[in-house]
Enzyme design. Structure first.
Site, mmCIF file in Angstrom:
data_model
loop_
_atom_site.group_PDB
_atom_site.id
_atom_site.type_symbol
_atom_site.label_atom_id
_atom_site.label_comp_id
_atom_site.label_asym_id
_atom_site.label_seq_id
_atom_site.Cartn_x
_atom_site.Cartn_y
_atom_site.Cartn_z
ATOM 1 N N ASP A 16 39.277 25.241 39.621
ATOM 2 C CA ASP A 16 37.950 25.843 39.684
ATOM 3 C C ASP A 16 37.857 26.953 38.644
ATOM 4 O OD1 ASP A 16 39.335 28.035 40.757
ATOM 5 O OD2 ASP A 16 38.732 27.591 42.817
ATOM 6 N N GLN A 17 36.789 27.695 38.679
ATOM 7 C CA GLN A 17 36.553 28.740 37.678
ATOM 8 C C GLN A 17 37.616 29.840 37.707
ATOM 9 O OE1 GLN A 17 32.682 30.463 38.035
ATOM 10 N NE2 GLN A 17 32.688 31.261 35.968
#
Length: 145
Positions: A16-17
Site C-alpha cells: 500500500d502507500q
C-alpha cells in the site's frame, strides 16, 4: 504433521502507500505456498484436477502480527496437521528474512468432484501420501482432546 517452506519476495504492486503488504495479498501468499506444498508432496493440484477433483476454499483465517514490507523475502511455512476426509485445513506461518513471525493463518478447502460439483472424500492416492508423513493414530488422539 507435514510442513514445507516456500519463499516469496514482496513486490511493489503488493504494497500500500505506506510500503506495507496490503492485507488482501496474504491469501495469495497462502495459495502460492499451498500449491508448492502439494507439489513437494508429489501430488500436484494439476494431478488432482486431472483425476476429476477440485478443492475450493471454504474458509480463510488471517492474523496480522507485524507488517511485511516491500522487497522483503518472506518464508511461508505451510503445515498439514491431520489426514483429511472431505475437507482439508492448511496452516500458515509467514516470517521475514530476520525470522520474525509476521502473520499466521489457515485455509480450509473441500474436496469436490469436477463433473457434478458434489462433495467427495480426499483422493486415496493423496491420502496415502499424507499418511506416510502423518501418523493416523496421532489424529485419533488429537481428535479426542
Amino acid at each position: 504433521m507435514f510442513s514445507s517452506e516456500t519463499f516469496i519476495r514482496v513486490r511493489y504492486a503488493e504494497t500500500d502507500q505506506m510500503g506495507y503488504v496490503y492485507y488482501g495479498n496474504y491469501p495469495t501468499y497462502y495459495e502460492v505456498a499451498r500449491v508448492e506444498t502439494m507439489r513437494k508432496l508429489g501430488y500436484s493440484y494439476q494431478t488432482m484436477e486431472e483425476e476429476g477433483i477440485m478443492m475450493p476454499v471454504i474458509h480463510v483465517e488471517s492474523i496480522y502480527k507485524r507488517a511485511a514490507h516491500y522487497d522483503e523475502l518472506l518464508m511461508v511455512r505451510t503445515i498439514i496437521k491431520e489426514i483429511p476426509a472431505a475437507r482439508m485445513t492448511f496452516y500458515y506461518e509467514i516470517y521475514n528474512d530476520k525470522k520474525v513471525l509476521l502473520h499466521t493463518g489457515s485455509t480450509t478447502l473441500a474436496f469436490m468432484r469436477s463433473d457434478n460439483r458434489r462433495p467427495c472424500r480426499c483422493p486415496e492416492n493423496f491420502r496415502r501420501i499424507l499418511e506416510s508423513y502423518i501418523n493416523p493414530a496421532e489424529n485419533v488422539l488429537n481428535a479426542q482432546k
